[in-house]
Design an enzyme around this catalytic site. Structure first.
Site, short mmCIF file in Angstrom:
data_model
loop_
_atom_site.label_atom_id
_atom_site.label_comp_id
_atom_site.label_asym_id
_atom_site.label_seq_id
_atom_site.Cartn_x
_atom_site.Cartn_y
_atom_site.Cartn_z
N ASP A 1 0.83 -1.21 0.00
CA ASP A 1 0.00 0.00 0.00
C ASP A 1 0.86 1.26 0.00
O ASP A 1 0.53 2.25 -0.65
CB ASP A 1 -0.91 0.03 1.24
N ALA B 1 -4.23 6.06 -0.09
CA ALA B 1 -5.45 6.51 -0.78
C ALA B 1 -6.56 5.48 -0.59
O ALA B 1 -6.31 4.29 -0.44
CB ALA B 1 -5.16 6.72 -2.27
#
Length: 390
Positions: A138, A280
């Site tokens: 991530d 995000a």
């Protein structure tokens, strides 16, 4: 348009300076002969909306090329083999040689790799020889505060990273796995089709005038709306669900975890909150297709298409450090200016519907890798340790 903004601003100042009464849309309480504590914010919100929409010029980019140019600018003098050698520890190595796709033997996140390889396999016959490193974690990898630029592809980043953004694996496979999506939030094409269909069935006037959020507590920035929901139950519906780290009600802010809500069931609400997750938020693009107003908190984390969406044009922004009182003021404005909310909601919906189709994702990958390959200052040769992907 600027003259209209000036006229509206003038009329607002006259109106607001001649009233001593204000009624809070949330509490229903009115304050007579007291300072109109929300008048200034109301004026700022409305003039900001008018100015942002007057200034907005839709991009002519067919594949978000300006974002690609921004990400690759730091490598304008070329990418050497040594630079790529420094990148190998940051992700998975890929090559396209003679229109065949090759990858490192091991991939820590198989569904994420599959989500990217779906597009690379489709495009391999159109792409020149190249090699690159794709990060499937991530978090981005190459900080601007530590060392020199290294070409690593990541799906999300902040301005503090050199990483080159690519469309997240979850457009096809490997998105967050939760109870209602046990195999992960993938297949953008299918979700997109379903959400567009649902949004056509539910008219704006039929949507509940409720501010909605449902998700796990991956960031404390989400606490403010959950806490507000417990005070304003008729107006805000925001609760935490379980995630893999959940151990007790303490992890859901002292309450039992709520049930998860399918994406299409978000569409019955008029106002939808989007918060970042670890980086995000994967849900961001889905929310717009409900044709509801999206309130987007924070602007630190980006994906490749974010910069083409503008606050007060496609969504309404909030800061990550905004207080409960800030939320109340903005929600009051939204409730009073329903036509503004509806117009922004439709523009956000239209952008995602028209600019983020599967063919647009393929176009981005094609353009990104074509431009990237031109920067390589060496001729890629097949790494015999890699496996062929077909």
């Amino acid at each position: 348009m600027m003259q209209l903004i000036q006229i509206v601003s003038f009329l607002l100042m006259i109106k607001l300076s001649n009233t001593n009464e204000y009624c809070d849309s949330i509490s229903g309480k009115c304050s007579e002969n007291n300072e109109n504590i929300y008048s200034k914010e109301y004026y700022v919100y409305l003039t900001t909306y008018l100015r942002k929409n007057a200034d907005y010029q839709p991009s002519n980019d067919t594949c978000f090329e300006s974002n690609i140019a921004d990400d690759l600018r730091i490598f304008k003098n070329g990418i050497t083999k040594e630079m790529l050698n420094n990148a190998y520890s940051k992700g998975v190595k890929y090559q396209i040689i003679n229109h065949e796709l090759y990858r490192s033997q091991e991939c820590l996140f198989p569904t994420r790799c599959n989500g990217v390889e779906y597009f690379l396999i489709q495009l391999k016959s159109e792409l020149p020889d190249f090699e690159c490193v794709i990060n499937f974690y991530d978090w981005p990898q190459i900080s601007k505060h530590h060392g020199s630029p290294v070409p690593v592809f990541s799906f999300s980043k902040t301005k503090d990273y050199y990483d080159i953004m690519y469309p997240a694996w979850s457009f096809w496979d490997g998105g967050p796995a939760i109870k209602i999506y046990p195999k992960g939030l993938g297949r953008w094409d299918l979700h997109r089709k379903k959400l567009i269909s649902v949004s056509k069935e539910i008219q704006w006037e039929e949507k509940k005038k409720v501010f909605f959020f449902r998700g796990s507590r991956t960031s404390s920035e989400r606490d403010v709306i959950v806490q507000l929901s417990r005070k304003e139950k008729d107006l805000v519906n925001a609760s935490y669900t379980k995630n893999q780290a959940w151990k007790s009600d303490k992890d859901t802010l002292g309450y039992p975890p709520a049930e998860e809500v399918a994406l299409e069931d978000h569409c019955i609400y008029r106002y939808l909150f989007n918060f970042r997750g670890v980086t995000a938020s994967f849900r961001f693009k889905y929310l717009f297709l409900c044709k509801s107003l999206v309130l987007h908190i924070g602007n630190e984390w980006n994906e490749f298409f974010y910069n083409h969406m503008k606050p007060w044009v496609h969504y309404i922004p909030l800061r990550t450090d905004d207080t409960e009182n800030d939320y109340r003021k903005l929600m009051n404005f939204i409730l009073k200016e329903d036509k503004v909310a509806q117009e922004i909601a439709f523009k956000g919906y239209k952008f995602i519907r028209n600019k983020l189709r599967m063919k647009d994702i393929r176009c981005y990958w094609r353009t990104l890798l074509t431009y990237y390959s031109k920067l390589l200052k060496f001729q890629p040769k097949l790494d015999e340790t890699l496996k062929k992907i077909s």
